[in-house]
Design a protein around this motif. Structure first.
Motif, PDB file in Angstrom:
ATOM      1  N   PHE A  25       0.855  -1.191   0.000  1.00 12.12           N
ATOM      2  CA  PHE A  25       0.000   0.000   0.000  1.00 12.12           C
ATOM      3  C   PHE A  25       0.888   1.238   0.000  1.00 12.12           C
ATOM      4  CE2 PHE A  25      -2.644   3.309   1.815  1.00 12.12           C
ATOM      5  CZ  PHE A  25      -3.857   3.096   1.187  1.00 12.12           C
ATOM      6  N   SER A  26       0.571   2.181  -0.855  1.00  8.95           N
ATOM      7  CA  SER A  26       1.322   3.432  -0.955  1.00  8.95           C
ATOM      8  C   SER A  26       0.598   4.500  -0.137  1.00  8.95           C
ATOM      9  CB  SER A  26       1.418   3.853  -2.425  1.00  8.95           C
ATOM     10  OG  SER A  26       2.095   5.079  -2.531  1.00  8.95           O
ATOM     11  N   LEU A  27       1.104   4.766   1.073  1.00 10.02           N
ATOM     12  CA  LEU A  27       0.491   5.717   1.989  1.00 10.02           C
ATOM     13  C   LEU A  27       0.890   7.133   1.623  1.00 10.02           C
ATOM     14  CD1 LEU A  27      -1.196   5.784   4.650  1.00 10.02           C
ATOM     15  CD2 LEU A  27       0.998   5.941   5.854  1.00 10.02           C
ATOM     16  N   HIS A  28      -0.090   8.016   1.543  1.00  9.95           N
ATOM     17  CA  HIS A  28       0.146   9.420   1.214  1.00  9.95           C
ATOM     18  C   HIS A  28       0.364  10.186   2.515  1.00  9.95           C
ATOM     19  CE1 HIS A  28      -1.525  13.262  -0.948  1.00  9.95           C
ATOM     20  NE2 HIS A  28      -0.251  13.365  -0.649  1.00  9.95           N
ATOM     21  N   VAL A  29       1.512  10.828   2.674  1.00 10.47           N
ATOM     22  CA  VAL A  29       1.762  11.673   3.837  1.00 10.47           C
ATOM     23  C   VAL A  29       1.604  13.130   3.423  1.00 10.47           C
ATOM     24  CG1 VAL A  29       3.238   9.980   4.977  1.00 10.47           C
ATOM     25  CG2 VAL A  29       4.275  11.703   3.514  1.00 10.47           C
ATOM     26  N   ILE A  30       1.124  13.931   4.365  1.00  6.77           N
ATOM     27  CA  ILE A  30       0.887  15.352   4.109  1.00  6.77           C
ATOM     28  C   ILE A  30       1.454  16.124   5.304  1.00  6.77           C
ATOM     29  CG2 ILE A  30      -0.825  17.087   3.463  1.00  6.77           C
ATOM     30  CD1 ILE A  30      -2.739  14.703   2.850  1.00  6.77           C
ATOM     31  N   PRO A  31       2.767  16.355   5.314  1.00  5.96           N
ATOM     32  CA  PRO A  31       3.411  16.987   6.473  1.00  5.96           C
ATOM     33  C   PRO A  31       2.794  18.328   6.881  1.00  5.96           C
ATOM     34  CG  PRO A  31       5.053  16.143   4.961  1.00  5.96           C
ATOM     35  CD  PRO A  31       3.726  16.019   4.275  1.00  5.96           C
ATOM     36  N   GLU A  32       2.381  19.125   5.906  1.00  4.28           N
ATOM     37  CA  GLU A  32       1.814  20.439   6.244  1.00  4.28           C
ATOM     38  C   GLU A  32       0.483  20.335   6.996  1.00  4.28           C
ATOM     39  OE1 GLU A  32       0.857  19.544   1.900  1.00  4.28           O
ATOM     40  OE2 GLU A  32       2.633  19.448   3.152  1.00  4.28           O
ATOM     41  N   GLU A  33      -0.135  19.141   6.984  1.00  2.96           N
ATOM     42  CA  GLU A  33      -1.372  18.912   7.735  1.00  2.96           C
ATOM     43  C   GLU A  33      -1.121  18.027   8.953  1.00  2.96           C
ATOM     44  OE1 GLU A  33      -5.073  18.686   6.119  1.00  2.96           O
ATOM     45  OE2 GLU A  33      -4.531  19.456   4.140  1.00  2.96           O
ATOM     46  N   GLY A  34       0.154  17.738   9.242  1.00  2.14           N
ATOM     47  CA  GLY A  34       0.499  16.905  10.391  1.00  2.14           C
ATOM     48  C   GLY A  34       0.241  15.433  10.188  1.00  2.14           C
ATOM     49  N   ILE A  35       0.133  15.009   8.930  1.00  3.42           N
ATOM     50  CA  ILE A  35      -0.106  13.595   8.605  1.00  3.42           C
ATOM     51  C   ILE A  35       1.200  13.025   8.050  1.00  3.42           C
ATOM     52  CG2 ILE A  35      -1.508  11.960   7.302  1.00  3.42           C
ATOM     53  CD1 ILE A  35      -3.633  14.217   7.042  1.00  3.42           C
ATOM     54  N   ASN A  36       1.945  12.343   8.942  1.00  2.00           N
ATOM     55  CA  ASN A  36       3.263  11.835   8.576  1.00  2.00           C
ATOM     56  C   ASN A  36       3.399  10.318   8.667  1.00  2.00           C
ATOM     57  OD1 ASN A  36       4.687  14.474   8.258  1.00  2.00           O
ATOM     58  ND2 ASN A  36       4.009  14.690  10.366  1.00  2.00           N
TER      59      ASN A  36
END
Length: 65
Positions: A25-36
């Motif tokens: 599974f390719s997990l999408h991280v969004i650092p600017e939203e605190g999702i790491n």
């Protein structure tokens, strides 16, 4: 062929990641939203009003995600 997954609340749709046959599974991280990390995603999934959907609009429960 793969399937994209989204976290939905109201009219907002955030890409969680993509599942492709034969691949991890390719997990999408969004650092600017605190999702790491996956744990960051899991904590969002449990919040009131959140719903997980695939790209075809099918609702996915947390246990199956």
């Amino acid at each position: 062929m793969g399937t994209n997954y989204y976290l939905c609340k109201d009219d907002r749709r955030i890409h969680i990641g993509k599942s492709s046959a034969g691949w991890c599974f390719s997990l999408h991280v969004i650092p600017e939203e605190g999702i790491n990390t996956l744990d960051d995603w899991v904590s969002l999934w449990g919040q009131p009003g959140m719903q997980i959907e695939d790209e075809y609009g099918r609702v996915i429960d947390i246990e199956n995600m």
